[in-house]
Design an enzyme around this catalytic site. Structure first.
Site, PDB file in Angstrom:
ATOM      1  N   GLU A 184       3.778   4.133  -0.376  1.00  0.00           N
ATOM      2  CA  GLU A 184       4.640   4.582  -1.470  1.00  0.00           C
ATOM      3  C   GLU A 184       5.634   5.603  -0.945  1.00  0.00           C
ATOM      4  O   GLU A 184       5.453   6.139   0.162  1.00  0.00           O
ATOM      5  CB  GLU A 184       3.794   5.167  -2.600  1.00  0.00           C
ATOM      6  CG  GLU A 184       2.876   4.150  -3.236  1.00  0.00           C
ATOM      7  CD  GLU A 184       2.152   4.649  -4.478  1.00  0.00           C
ATOM      8  OE1 GLU A 184       1.457   3.838  -5.101  1.00  0.00           O
ATOM      9  OE2 GLU A 184       2.296   5.842  -4.825  1.00  0.00           O
ATOM     10  N   GLU A 212       1.717   0.023  10.235  1.00  0.00           N
ATOM     11  CA  GLU A 212       0.248  -0.100  10.257  1.00  0.00           C
ATOM     12  C   GLU A 212      -0.429   1.206  10.675  1.00  0.00           C
ATOM     13  O   GLU A 212      -1.449   1.224  11.356  1.00  0.00           O
ATOM     14  CB  GLU A 212      -0.213  -1.228  11.182  1.00  0.00           C
ATOM     15  CG  GLU A 212       0.444  -2.570  10.935  1.00  0.00           C
ATOM     16  CD  GLU A 212       0.036  -3.230   9.640  1.00  0.00           C
ATOM     17  OE1 GLU A 212      -0.335  -2.509   8.697  1.00  0.00           O
ATOM     18  OE2 GLU A 212       0.098  -4.465   9.560  1.00  0.00           O
ATOM     19  N   GLY A 218       2.800   7.602   2.555  1.00  0.00           N
ATOM     20  CA  GLY A 218       2.734   6.629   3.621  1.00  0.00           C
ATOM     21  C   GLY A 218       1.438   6.797   4.391  1.00  0.00           C
ATOM     22  O   GLY A 218       0.476   6.058   4.206  1.00  0.00           O
ATOM     23  N   THR A 269       7.024  -5.078   3.692  1.00  0.00           N
ATOM     24  CA  THR A 269       7.484  -6.258   4.417  1.00  0.00           C
ATOM     25  C   THR A 269       7.309  -7.501   3.545  1.00  0.00           C
ATOM     26  O   THR A 269       6.286  -7.666   2.894  1.00  0.00           O
ATOM     27  CB  THR A 269       6.684  -6.421   5.719  1.00  0.00           C
ATOM     28  OG1 THR A 269       6.841  -5.243   6.511  1.00  0.00           O
ATOM     29  CG2 THR A 269       7.161  -7.628   6.515  1.00  0.00           C
ATOM     30  N   LEU A 310       0.825  -1.210   0.000  1.00  0.00           N
ATOM     31  CA  LEU A 310       0.000   0.000   0.000  1.00  0.00           C
ATOM     32  C   LEU A 310       0.860   1.261   0.000  1.00  0.00           C
ATOM     33  O   LEU A 310       0.661   2.155  -0.823  1.00  0.00           O
ATOM     34  CB  LEU A 310      -0.924  -0.012   1.225  1.00  0.00           C
ATOM     35  CG  LEU A 310      -1.836   1.192   1.420  1.00  0.00           C
ATOM     36  CD1 LEU A 310      -2.824   1.328   0.264  1.00  0.00           C
ATOM     37  CD2 LEU A 310      -2.589   1.096   2.752  1.00  0.00           C
ATOM     38  N   GLN A 322      17.274   0.780  31.321  1.00  0.00           N
ATOM     39  CA  GLN A 322      17.681   1.550  32.490  1.00  0.00           C
ATOM     40  C   GLN A 322      17.859   0.661  33.713  1.00  0.00           C
ATOM     41  O   GLN A 322      18.803   0.843  34.496  1.00  0.00           O
ATOM     42  CB  GLN A 322      16.643   2.642  32.784  1.00  0.00           C
ATOM     43  CG  GLN A 322      17.086   3.658  33.824  1.00  0.00           C
ATOM     44  CD  GLN A 322      18.211   4.550  33.319  1.00  0.00           C
ATOM     45  OE1 GLN A 322      18.374   4.735  32.114  1.00  0.00           O
ATOM     46  NE2 GLN A 322      18.994   5.097  34.241  1.00  0.00           N
ATOM     47  N   THR A 348       1.085   5.290  11.627  1.00  0.00           N
ATOM     48  CA  THR A 348       1.851   5.870  12.730  1.00  0.00           C
ATOM     49  C   THR A 348       0.928   6.183  13.909  1.00  0.00           C
ATOM     50  O   THR A 348      -0.292   6.312  13.759  1.00  0.00           O
ATOM     51  CB  THR A 348       2.542   7.171  12.302  1.00  0.00           C
ATOM     52  OG1 THR A 348       1.535   8.168  12.034  1.00  0.00           O
ATOM     53  CG2 THR A 348       3.396   6.969  11.053  1.00  0.00           C
ATOM     54  N   GLY A 406      21.071  -0.915  33.558  1.00  0.00           N
ATOM     55  CA  GLY A 406      22.195   0.014  33.575  1.00  0.00           C
ATOM     56  C   GLY A 406      23.112  -0.192  32.380  1.00  0.00           C
ATOM     57  O   GLY A 406      22.644  -0.399  31.255  1.00  0.00           O
ATOM     58  N   GLY A 407      24.414  -0.179  32.624  1.00  0.00           N
ATOM     59  CA  GLY A 407      25.366  -0.364  31.529  1.00  0.00           C
ATOM     60  C   GLY A 407      25.189  -1.682  30.812  1.00  0.00           C
ATOM     61  O   GLY A 407      25.382  -1.790  29.599  1.00  0.00           O
TER      62      GLY A 407
END
Length: 374
Positions: free
Chosen positions: A123, A358, A127, A154, A121, A331, A360, A334-335
């Site tokens: 283009e 589907e 969109g 997809t 659908l 979060q 925005t 953490g690292g």
């Protein structure tokens, strides 16, 4: 509560398949950006690619309430697979709902996963404004000659059939038709897959139609009435994406909670610190709320009642929740959450696309607001 014992068995089967067939493959396929066609074929042979369609067509005749829970389980293990199942289910809708007898003869292979579908659908310049699409089909004898470019498709390059929405009449929504186009059609040219931030195993690609000749008998429904087909398909497709979001978010909650119970700082697990515990509580609550909104919309659809606005709400809320929850999961770790040793960094990258596909989330808000103020 699930409708039948059969539904319970189906979810158990899905969990088993996810554990056995998907869990050990997701990271590798995502890292390589390889499309898992054989995995989808396995799901089809297990009956998971035609769940909401009638048994007479080769489906499983399951209510949407059950189908979306299957997607949630799949997404919690591998979002790329769940999104592919959702898109394929969407791609079967035009033929299942509006196809001729000859077209519907393809449904057993479609719903069994031997034929993979794509839904074309969007283009490059159209969109969110899908009614402004410019791909054109000109009738020449017993064929349409189709020219134009589709974007963000997809399964482009992997699909066996494409729903091509194209202009057969004047401007606007009333001039659009739907054509069922085989992948081997001369002039149907999938382009190089896009390089994505996440969901790399399901990378979409543009689709060029360079004078592709499609038999007129491949017109789905009535000429110039294809836009209505497209919108009806997307109502259901939004439930699929909402389910994917719930599954991804639940996986993030589970992983972050497990990590917080094991990770110790200042002599105790970080889950015992209020700052982390409250974060986990909010994450879990948001996922539960998203699931409830999704199941409510699915039950409306199953009951034959209007559900498009509730589907928009579910898609909007669930995908926003997935983005927030995966952010919070990073979060909590953490690292460690920022490195690929843990899956939360991938889930964080993948969550973003669910706010876009589907329709925005800005479009969902527009749809909901118009229903309130019209």
């Amino acid at each position: 509560m699930l409708p039948t014992p059969e539904a319970h068995d189906l979810l158990d089967l899905t969990t088993e398949i996810a554990t056995r067939e998907l869990a050990g493959k997701a990271d590798d396929f995502e890292a390589r950006g390889e499309f898992p066609r054989e995995v989808l074929r396995t799901l089809g042979r297990s009956g998971l690619l035609g769940l909401p369609y009638p048994e007479a067509d080769g489906g499983a005749a399951q209510p949407y309430e059950v189908y979306v829970q299957v997607l949630e389980i799949l997404a919690g293990t591998w979002l790329g697979i769940a999104e592919a199942v959702s898109v394929h289910t969407l791609s079967c809708f035009p033929v299942a709902g509006f196809g001729t007898e000859k077209q519907r003869a393809m449904l057993p292979d479609m719903l069994g996963g031997e034929l993979l579908g794509a839904y074309a659908l969007s283009e490059p310049q159209g969109g969110s404004d899908a009614a402004a699409l410019t791909t054109r089909a000109v009738a020449e004898g017993e064929e349409y000659v189709v020219t134009g470019t589709k974007a963000w498709i997809t399964h482009s390059g992997h699909a066996d059939f494409y729903n091509i929405f194209c202009r057969t009449g004047g401007p606007g929504a009333r001039g659009i038709s739907c054509l069922l186009v085989d992948a081997d059609t001369v002039g149907l040219l999938p382009q190089t897959p896009e390089k994505l931030m996440g969901l790399r195993s399901s990378a979409p690609a543009a689709l060029v139609l360079d004078g592709a000749r499609v038999p007129r008998e491949r017109l789905v429904g009535t000429e110039n009435e294809g836009f209505a087909i497209a919108m009806k398909a997307l109502d259901s497709g939004r439930l699929g994406i909402a389910a994917c979001a719930v599954g991804l978010a639940q996986a993030a909650v589970d992983y972050a909670t497990g990590y917080a119970k094991e990770r110790e700082q200042f002599g105790k697990p970080i889950a015992q610190f209020q700052g982390i515990g409250f974060m986990l509580a909010d994450m879990a609550t948001q996922v539960s709320a998203a699931r409830a909104l999704l199941l409510h919309a699915a039950r409306l659809k199953d009951a034959g009642r209007p559900f498009s606005i509730e589907a928009a709400k579910a898609k909007l809320f669930a995908t926003d929740v997935a983005m927030k929850v995966t952010t919070d999961a990073v979060q909590v770790l953490g690292g460690a959450g920022y490195v690929s040793d843990h899956p939360v960094e991938r889930w964080f990258r993948e969550a973003k696309v669910l706010q876009i596909v589907e329709g925005t989330n800005q479009i969902q808000r527009l749809v909901i607001a118009r229903s309130m103020t019209a």
